[in-house]
Design a protein around this motif. Sequence first.
Motif, mmCIF file in Angstrom:
data_model
loop_
_atom_site.group_PDB
_atom_site.id
_atom_site.type_symbol
_atom_site.label_atom_id
_atom_site.label_comp_id
_atom_site.label_asym_id
_atom_site.label_seq_id
_atom_site.Cartn_x
_atom_site.Cartn_y
_atom_site.Cartn_z
ATOM 1 N N TRP A 150 0.834 -1.202 0.000
ATOM 2 C CA TRP A 150 0.000 0.000 0.000
ATOM 3 C C TRP A 150 0.865 1.247 0.000
ATOM 4 O O TRP A 150 1.881 1.324 0.684
ATOM 5 C CB TRP A 150 -0.914 0.009 1.230
ATOM 6 C CG TRP A 150 -1.833 1.192 1.261
ATOM 7 C CD1 TRP A 150 -3.047 1.294 0.658
ATOM 8 C CD2 TRP A 150 -1.617 2.442 1.938
ATOM 9 N NE1 TRP A 150 -3.590 2.528 0.916
ATOM 10 C CE2 TRP A 150 -2.749 3.253 1.689
ATOM 11 C CE3 TRP A 150 -0.582 2.956 2.712
ATOM 12 C CZ2 TRP A 150 -2.873 4.538 2.203
ATOM 13 C CZ3 TRP A 150 -0.701 4.239 3.220
ATOM 14 C CH2 TRP A 150 -1.842 5.022 2.967
ATOM 15 N N SER A 151 0.441 2.215 -0.798
ATOM 16 C CA SER A 151 1.203 3.447 -0.870
ATOM 17 C C SER A 151 0.263 4.607 -1.132
ATOM 18 O O SER A 151 -0.783 4.444 -1.750
ATOM 19 C CB SER A 151 2.235 3.355 -1.995
ATOM 20 O OG SER A 151 3.197 4.353 -1.825
ATOM 21 N N ALA A 152 0.656 5.770 -0.660
ATOM 22 C CA ALA A 152 -0.096 6.992 -0.943
ATOM 23 C C ALA A 152 0.888 8.145 -0.920
ATOM 24 O O ALA A 152 1.952 8.060 -0.304
ATOM 25 C CB ALA A 152 -1.197 7.208 0.097
ATOM 26 N N VAL A 153 0.530 9.193 -1.605
ATOM 27 C CA VAL A 153 1.381 10.377 -1.679
ATOM 28 C C VAL A 153 0.536 11.575 -1.279
ATOM 29 O O VAL A 153 -0.617 11.699 -1.676
ATOM 30 C CB VAL A 153 1.933 10.540 -3.121
ATOM 31 C CG1 VAL A 153 2.726 11.824 -3.263
ATOM 32 C CG2 VAL A 153 2.796 9.340 -3.502
ATOM 33 N N THR A 154 1.123 12.459 -0.468
ATOM 34 C CA THR A 154 0.392 13.655 -0.037
ATOM 35 C C THR A 154 0.327 14.652 -1.191
ATOM 36 O O THR A 154 1.014 14.502 -2.202
ATOM 37 C CB THR A 154 1.109 14.332 1.147
ATOM 38 O OG1 THR A 154 2.389 14.781 0.699
ATOM 39 C CG2 THR A 154 1.255 13.396 2.326
ATOM 40 N N GLU A 155 -0.493 15.698 -1.022
ATOM 41 C CA GLU A 155 -0.604 16.749 -2.049
ATOM 42 C C GLU A 155 0.748 17.360 -2.370
ATOM 43 O O GLU A 155 1.031 17.718 -3.503
ATOM 44 C CB GLU A 155 -1.548 17.859 -1.561
ATOM 45 C CG GLU A 155 -3.010 17.538 -1.749
ATOM 46 C CD GLU A 155 -3.891 18.693 -1.296
ATOM 47 O OE1 GLU A 155 -3.509 19.858 -1.494
ATOM 48 O OE2 GLU A 155 -4.959 18.399 -0.734
ATOM 49 N N ALA A 156 1.596 17.468 -1.338
ATOM 50 C CA ALA A 156 2.916 18.074 -1.527
ATOM 51 C C ALA A 156 3.917 17.101 -2.155
ATOM 52 O O ALA A 156 5.054 17.458 -2.416
ATOM 53 C CB ALA A 156 3.456 18.559 -0.183
ATOM 54 N N GLY A 157 3.484 15.859 -2.369
ATOM 55 C CA GLY A 157 4.360 14.888 -3.014
ATOM 56 C C GLY A 157 5.156 14.025 -2.059
ATOM 57 O O GLY A 157 6.034 13.287 -2.485
ATOM 58 N N SER A 158 4.865 14.123 -0.757
ATOM 59 C CA SER A 158 5.564 13.274 0.214
ATOM 60 C C SER A 158 4.947 11.886 0.243
ATOM 61 O O SER A 158 3.722 11.744 0.173
ATOM 62 C CB SER A 158 5.453 13.858 1.634
ATOM 63 O OG SER A 158 6.140 15.073 1.714
ATOM 64 N N ILE A 159 5.805 10.902 0.361
ATOM 65 C CA ILE A 159 5.317 9.529 0.498
ATOM 66 C C ILE A 159 4.794 9.382 1.928
ATOM 67 O O ILE A 159 5.450 9.798 2.882
ATOM 68 C CB ILE A 159 6.451 8.529 0.213
ATOM 69 C CG1 ILE A 159 6.861 8.641 -1.261
ATOM 70 C CG2 ILE A 159 6.053 7.117 0.559
ATOM 71 C CD1 ILE A 159 8.167 7.967 -1.598
ATOM 72 N N VAL A 160 3.607 8.774 2.067
ATOM 73 C CA VAL A 160 2.988 8.664 3.390
ATOM 74 C C VAL A 160 3.723 7.643 4.266
ATOM 75 O O VAL A 160 3.987 7.895 5.431
ATOM 76 C CB VAL A 160 1.486 8.331 3.264
ATOM 77 C CG1 VAL A 160 0.857 8.118 4.635
ATOM 78 C CG2 VAL A 160 0.751 9.459 2.548
ATOM 79 N N VAL A 161 4.047 6.485 3.706
ATOM 80 C CA VAL A 161 4.710 5.434 4.469
ATOM 81 C C VAL A 161 5.977 5.021 3.735
ATOM 82 O O VAL A 161 5.903 4.646 2.565
ATOM 83 C CB VAL A 161 3.796 4.190 4.638
ATOM 84 C CG1 VAL A 161 4.486 3.122 5.480
ATOM 85 C CG2 VAL A 161 2.473 4.565 5.262
ATOM 86 N N SER A 162 7.124 5.074 4.413
ATOM 87 C CA SER A 162 8.365 4.681 3.740
ATOM 88 C C SER A 162 8.382 3.173 3.486
ATOM 89 O O SER A 162 7.686 2.412 4.153
ATOM 90 C CB SER A 162 9.584 5.098 4.554
ATOM 91 O OG SER A 162 9.751 4.246 5.659
ATOM 92 N N ASP A 163 9.206 2.761 2.527
ATOM 93 C CA ASP A 163 9.327 1.332 2.212
ATOM 94 C C ASP A 163 10.178 0.605 3.242
ATOM 95 O O ASP A 163 10.006 -0.575 3.478
ATOM 96 C CB ASP A 163 9.957 1.142 0.825
ATOM 97 C CG ASP A 163 9.037 1.629 -0.286
ATOM 98 O OD1 ASP A 163 7.858 1.894 -0.012
ATOM 99 O OD2 ASP A 163 9.517 1.736 -1.431
ATOM 100 N N THR A 164 11.108 1.337 3.862
ATOM 101 C CA THR A 164 12.021 0.715 4.822
ATOM 102 C C THR A 164 11.374 0.640 6.197
ATOM 103 O O THR A 164 10.855 1.627 6.709
ATOM 104 C CB THR A 164 13.330 1.521 4.918
ATOM 105 O OG1 THR A 164 13.907 1.587 3.622
ATOM 106 C CG2 THR A 164 14.309 0.865 5.877
#
Length: 174
Positions: free
Chosen positions: A148-162
Amino acid sequence: METAVKTTWNVDATHSEISFKVKHMMISTVTGHFESFNASVETENDNFTNANFNFTAQIDSINTKNGDRDGHLKSDDFFNAAEYPEMTFKSKSFDGSTMVGDLTIRDVTKEVELDVDFNGIAVDPYGQTKAGFEVTGSINRKDFNLTWSAVTEAGSIVVSDTVKLIVDLQFIKA
């Protein structure tokens, strides 16, 4: 030929903790725990070299101090606790500082390398012999289909892969 005597050590859950840390929006860290787990070690020596470590955590016991987030982690976006109720680890080698073993999350098994601090053996006030370990490492959650992945409006990844693993284990000699 003499057979080496194997000693079994069982986890002392009261003095053990299974935790993980993951970056949230790349600016803060969320810590979670598995409240329900089991672990044991079988060894032929007091320095635990090449001991066999086995570990199981119940996915349903995940706790990040936020019910909605815990529910999301248990869903199919991440762990899918309903279909894959356990996370398991089985060691293949341990040289005193590095442990290599198979980690299974969901239906994916991958070899991982973990750093281990063996803190020694002590006898508690009740006469029980105990051994303490601190285990750390990192995995890429996407390797285990936690995609699962999502990106904020500002382009930040919500949850890192590591995902960082921090495991403190105390064992009681059986």
